[in-house]
Scaffold this motif. Structure first.
Motif, PDB file in Angstrom:
ATOM      1  N   VAL A 155      46.319 105.612  46.160  1.00 33.96           N
ATOM      2  CA  VAL A 155      45.838 105.539  44.769  1.00 33.96           C
ATOM      3  C   VAL A 155      46.701 104.570  43.964  1.00 33.96           C
ATOM      4  N   LEU A 156      48.012 104.635  44.142  1.00 29.50           N
ATOM      5  CA  LEU A 156      48.918 103.738  43.420  1.00 29.50           C
ATOM      6  C   LEU A 156      48.623 102.279  43.759  1.00 29.50           C
ATOM      7  N   MET A 157      48.354 101.992  45.023  1.00 25.65           N
ATOM      8  CA  MET A 157      48.061 100.619  45.429  1.00 25.65           C
ATOM      9  C   MET A 157      46.792 100.107  44.760  1.00 25.65           C
ATOM     10  N   LEU A 158      45.804 100.981  44.608  1.00 28.23           N
ATOM     11  CA  LEU A 158      44.544 100.566  43.988  1.00 28.23           C
ATOM     12  C   LEU A 158      44.660 100.451  42.474  1.00 28.23           C
ATOM     13  N   VAL A 159      45.329 101.427  41.848  1.00 33.08           N
ATOM     14  CA  VAL A 159      45.456 101.425  40.389  1.00 33.08           C
ATOM     15  C   VAL A 159      46.271 100.237  39.905  1.00 33.08           C
ATOM     16  N   THR A 160      47.312  99.883  40.638  1.00 32.89           N
ATOM     17  CA  THR A 160      48.162  98.755  40.244  1.00 32.89           C
ATOM     18  C   THR A 160      47.606  97.415  40.709  1.00 32.89           C
ATOM     19  N   ARG A 161      46.428  97.433  41.306  1.00 31.04           N
ATOM     20  CA  ARG A 161      45.758  96.213  41.777  1.00 31.04           C
ATOM     21  C   ARG A 161      46.568  95.488  42.846  1.00 31.04           C
ATOM     22  N   LEU A 162      47.330  96.242  43.613  1.00 29.30           N
ATOM     23  CA  LEU A 162      47.978  95.647  44.778  1.00 29.30           C
ATOM     24  C   LEU A 162      47.000  95.550  45.935  1.00 29.30           C
ATOM     25  N   GLU A 163      45.936  96.331  45.868  1.00 27.65           N
ATOM     26  CA  GLU A 163      44.819  96.215  46.797  1.00 27.65           C
ATOM     27  C   GLU A 163      43.525  96.250  46.008  1.00 27.65           C
ATOM     28  N   GLY A 164      42.529  95.544  46.513  1.00 22.77           N
ATOM     29  CA  GLY A 164      41.242  95.489  45.838  1.00 22.77           C
ATOM     30  C   GLY A 164      40.150  96.146  46.658  1.00 22.77           C
ATOM     31  N   GLY A 165      38.907  95.944  46.207  1.00 26.59           N
ATOM     32  CA  GLY A 165      37.767  96.576  46.857  1.00 26.59           C
ATOM     33  C   GLY A 165      37.573  96.130  48.294  1.00 26.59           C
ATOM     34  N   ARG A 166      37.800  94.849  48.559  1.00 26.84           N
ATOM     35  CA  ARG A 166      37.614  94.357  49.926  1.00 26.84           C
ATOM     36  C   ARG A 166      38.646  94.982  50.866  1.00 26.84           C
ATOM     37  N   GLU A 167      39.871  95.123  50.389  1.00 26.25           N
ATOM     38  CA  GLU A 167      40.897  95.754  51.195  1.00 26.25           C
ATOM     39  C   GLU A 167      40.532  97.213  51.493  1.00 26.25           C
ATOM     40  N   LEU A 168      39.917  97.876  50.503  1.00 27.97           N
ATOM     41  CA  LEU A 168      39.557  99.285  50.680  1.00 27.97           C
ATOM     42  C   LEU A 168      38.565  99.451  51.824  1.00 27.97           C
TER      43      LEU A 168
END
Length: 289
Positions: free
Chosen positions: A80-93
């Motif tokens: 969740v932290l990686m997604l909220v801080t935009r360290l990962e995006g939708g494609r990475e998910l």
């Protein structure tokens, strides 16, 4: 890169723009930047490994919350932290979800046939598999995607994707089939060498773009996963049958398994990030970002 990574990249470039462009100091800067980028790419896996070791050292065995469940909560929090801080995006998910599915299916099978085992504690599990295990495979996927972006990877003579997909499917099937029929891992290893022997990976560090045989990159990443596996088994995240009576380093033979896992990982990533040729334009780079 993600928005957060672009901001970090701009800050880093401002700090480094006055560094020497030639000489040994320039190459020292390149080396340090390479190490920092690799560390940044490993962020998900590094945080997972820290959580595993911390749970071993400081979480009481008789705590109300089982250690395995604690690791599940920690893994979800990291994601969740990686997604909220935009360290990962939708494609990475998408890649991470693929790794979760592929890894969890293999974990369910491997624990049933006794290839390795987990502690019985905890409620957040499927059969004998604690749910944090899927995040360990996702950590590999996260690294693969992030290193692809951070180093602006380009490839020379990359094999046809359908060939690599069939090879990865065969490698994945062998993880199951070798319990019942002849183990084909050495044949698969030879096939990977033939398919990728002419493929070079070009990666941009800071000012310089370097290149490396893809097979060497597979081997180096497999080696570092083996090191991480030794730390994780020492910390009790799981154990191989010969480690039940006392921990000792994981067999070097596991490097072959991790090498084949790298093939599967790379092919999964190409579903979301198709390999870009060396002659890609700057406009293509902007579209990718």
């Amino acid at each position: 890169m993600t928005g957060t990574e672009r901001r970090v990249d701009r800050l880093a470039n401002r700090l480094l723009e006055r560094s020497p462009a030639t000489g040994w100091r320039a190459w020292l800067v390149e080396f340090l930047v390479f190490g920092l980028k690799q560390a940044w790419a490993c962020l998900f896996g590094a945080l997972m490994l820290v959580a595993i070791v911390a749970a071993r050292l400081w979480w009481p065995d008789d705590a109300g919350l089982a250690r395995n469940d604690l690791l599940v909560i920690a893994a979800v929090a990291i994601q969740v932290l990686m997604l909220v801080t935009r360290l990962e995006g939708g494609r990475e998910l998408w890649v991470i979800v693929l790794f979760h599915l592929v890894g969890t299916v293999m974990e369910l099978f491997k624990t049933q046939v006794g290839s390795w085992l987990y502690d019985d504690g905890g409620l957040l599990r499927l059969g004998g598999v604690p749910l944090f295990t899927g995040f360990m495979y996702a950590a590999v996927g996260s690294y693969m995607v992030r290193v692809y972006r951070l180093f602006d990877l380009r490839f020379d003579r990359y094999p046809r994707l359908w060939i690599t997909a069939l090879l990865a499917l065969a490698a994945y099937a062998n993880f199951f089939a070798h319990h019942y029929v002849l183990d084909a891992r050495w044949l698969l290893l030879a096939a990977v060498a033939v398919v990728y022997c002419r493929t070079w990976m070009h990666y941009r560090v800071f000012r310089h773009t370097l290149r490396m045989p893809v097979l060497l990159a597979f081997g180096l990443v497999a080696l570092f996963i083996w090191f991480a596996e030794n730390i994780a088994t020492w910390a009790g995240a799981w154990a191989y049958p010969d480690q039940v009576d006392g921990w000792h380093p994981v067999s070097w033979a596991k490097l072959v398994s991790w090498f084949l896992l790298m093939l599967i990982s790379v092919v999964l990533v190409t579903f979301v990030y198709p390999p870009r040729p060396l002659a890609s334009t700057a406009a293509d780079r902007r579209d990718h970002e």
